[in-house]
Write an enzyme that holds these catalytic residues in place. Structure first.
Site, PDB file in Angstrom:
ATOM      1  N   GLN A 111       0.822  -1.215   0.000  1.00 23.24           N
ATOM      2  CA  GLN A 111       0.000   0.000   0.000  1.00 23.24           C
ATOM      3  C   GLN A 111       0.859   1.270   0.000  1.00 23.24           C
ATOM      4  OE1 GLN A 111      -3.604  -0.956   0.536  1.00 23.24           O
ATOM      5  NE2 GLN A 111      -3.898   0.964  -0.540  1.00 23.24           N
ATOM      6  N   LYS A 126      -2.737  -0.920   6.641  1.00 26.41           N
ATOM      7  CA  LYS A 126      -3.725  -1.969   6.334  1.00 26.41           C
ATOM      8  C   LYS A 126      -4.166  -2.600   7.642  1.00 26.41           C
ATOM      9  CE  LYS A 126      -5.587  -4.049   2.731  1.00 26.41           C
ATOM     10  NZ  LYS A 126      -5.831  -3.512   1.383  1.00 26.41           N
ATOM     11  N   ASP A 166     -11.938  -3.881   1.981  1.00 26.34           N
ATOM     12  CA  ASP A 166     -11.065  -4.845   1.287  1.00 26.34           C
ATOM     13  C   ASP A 166     -11.877  -6.149   1.273  1.00 26.34           C
ATOM     14  OD1 ASP A 166      -8.084  -5.132   0.271  1.00 26.34           O
ATOM     15  OD2 ASP A 166      -8.460  -6.969   1.372  1.00 26.34           O
TER      16      ASP A 166
END
Ligand code: NDP
Ligand code: 2IT
Length: 444
Positions: A111, A126, A166
């Protein structure tokens, strides 16, 4: 031993039993070799790579909740705040039984570079949990989300860390989490993205990852003299990314013939019926076995198999390591010209190398699926100015961002003598900005 090899060895030693994290670090550092070698003395002295692979902060917490039988369940929650050099931590929350610290760290590491590539001011993070939303009632999902946010809310905020969706975290979960954050912190702020349109969400965020994937894939093919219109495409997955990838591919005149979930896959030679897929997955939360009742001429197969179909383009949009070396060989033998990753790290390292060395255009996830987080950043902008942009405005910005990412990764690869190697190009382009920001901010 070279600096890159030393740091890879260190990561494996310091983070045992985290194979996905090792894989992500290897892929990035291997492709940064040329840049690192050119600046080796300075980077070594500043321990730049050691700082890059060590998260700024890792949170791990207990998430107790009560199921519909009155039984207490306990899950583990995670948030890895990896790198804030260029902006507040930003990245999704994965809810899946396979979640562990190593998975969250691989995703958080990816990320950092993905977010940098968007050109927007967002750092890398995350999170998630080993909670499985599948088969749970709405009340159970709400109980989990509220408990998860009760702890997480101490560590996040609109200017510090902004989670999103996600795998397993969609509009329903974001809604429950947002409600709990607001209740505890008393702040109506852009602390999560992917919010519903009635409470601060952005138009086009739902579609953004899949649409963005197609904008980038079409551009990559175009700069290599290939048109996407008229092409046949294999897609894996049938969640948020897959559905909107298929929708945009069809709008562009291509035809997607496959989709999959964790139990099986479908083949529809006339092109996947997106309306049916949305109804099955978004409305009924059902399995792909249902698809045949909408499209009697389609086929359902158990297990994996989407990459065995003869196609021009492959778009893996389910999960990590779902496209193996054997699949890469089959795709190549069948004349596939391009692979672009809608999911995070869906292609194994061996499969990636095989595709690249056999002339298949390959767009890595950190470039190809960056449209989701880019549009999340646009949601943050709209929240900050307390305005909402039209679908067309957000979509036009998304298109520009994806086209820019495509050219950035192509130009960076060429600049370092690796024309056409978009893995190297994307990693270098993402890394350069983060490193410049880290160096400017001193030893932190
Ligand atoms: P969803 O939960 O909406 O869909 C996930 C899909 O992948 C489902 O079809 C699911 O099948 C399948 N899947 C998940 N895990 C596995 C597994 N272990 N084996 C086989 N199939 C699996 O998630 P998203 O569409 O949001 O995410 C898909 C990928 O895209 C992930 O890698 C994610 O990190 C990445 N991504 C997502 C973004 C977003 O904005 N949502 C942005 C950028 C990347 P089943 O239902 O049977 O589990
Ligand atoms: O992997 C990803 O980029 C996402 N799941 C989206 C993250 C976000 O903050 O929108």
């Amino acid at each position: 031993m070279s600096y890159v090899d030393e740091v890879i060895e260190l990561v494996v030693k310091k983070n045992p039993a985290e194979p996905e994290f090792h894989q992500a670090v290897k892929e990035v550092l291997e492709s940064l070799r040329v840049v690192v070698e050119a600046n080796e003395e300075r980077y070594r002295k500043d321990a730049l790579l050691e700082r890059l692979v060590e998260p700024e902060r890792q949170l791990k917490f207990r998430v107790p909740w009560v199921d519909d039988n009155g039984q207490v369940q306990v899950n583990t929650g995670y948030r890895v705040q990896f790198n804030s050099a260029i902006g507040p931590y930003k990245g999704g929350l994965r809810l899946h039984p396979s979640v562990n610290l190593g998975i969250i760290k691989f995703l958080g590491f990816e990320q950092i570079f993905k977010n940098s590539l968007t050109g927007l001011p967002i750092g890398g993070g995350k999170g998630g949990s080993d909670f499985d939303p599948k088969g749970k009632s709405d009340r159970e999902v709400m109980a989990f989300c509220q408990s998860f946010m009760t702890e997480l809310c101490k560590y996040i905020g609109a200017d510090t860390d902004v989670p999103a969706g996600d795998i397993g975290t969609g509009a329903r979960e974001i809604g429950y989490m947002y409600g709990q954050y607001k209740r505890i912190r008393g702040l109506f702020e852009g602390v999560l993205t992917g919010k519903g349109l009635t409470y601060g969400g952005s138009l086009a965020r739902t579609e953004a990852t899949g649409y963005g994937l197609l904008y980038l894939t079409a551009e990559m093919m175009k700069i290599n003299g290939i048109e996407i219109a008229g092409k046949t495409i294999a897609v894996s997955g049938s969640g948020n990314v897959a559905i909107y990838a298929i929708e945009k591919a069809h709008e562009m005149g291509a035809k997607c013939v496959t989709a999959s979930d964790s139990t099986g896959w479908i083949y529809d030679s006339e092109g996947i019926d997106v309306a049916a897929l949305k109804e099955i997955k978004e409305v009924r939360r059902a399995r792909l076995t249902e698809y045949q009742s909408y499209r009697p001429n389609s086929e359902y197969h158990e297990g994996r198999g989407v990459w065995s179909v003869k196609v021009d383009v492959a778009l893996p949009c389910a999960t990590q390591n779902e496209l193996h070396l054997e699949d890469a060989k089959t795709l190549t033998a069948n004349g596939c010209v391009a692979v672009a990753e809608g999911a995070n790290m869906p292609t194994t390292l061996e499969a990636t190398e095989y595709l690249q060395s056999n002339g298949v255009l390959f767009a890595p996830g950190k470039a190809a699926n960056a449209g989701g987080v880019a549009t999340s950043a646009l949601e943050m902008s709209q929240n900050s100015e307390r305005l909402s942009w039209t679908f067309e405005e957000v979509d036009a910005r998304l298109q520009r961002i994806m086209v820019n990412i495509c050219h950035d990764m192509a130009d960076s690869a060429e600049r370092y003598g690796c024309k056409g190697n978009y893995v190297i190009g994307a990693n270098i382009a993402g890394f350069e900005k983060v490193v410049a920001a880290m160096e400017a901010q001193g030893i932190v």
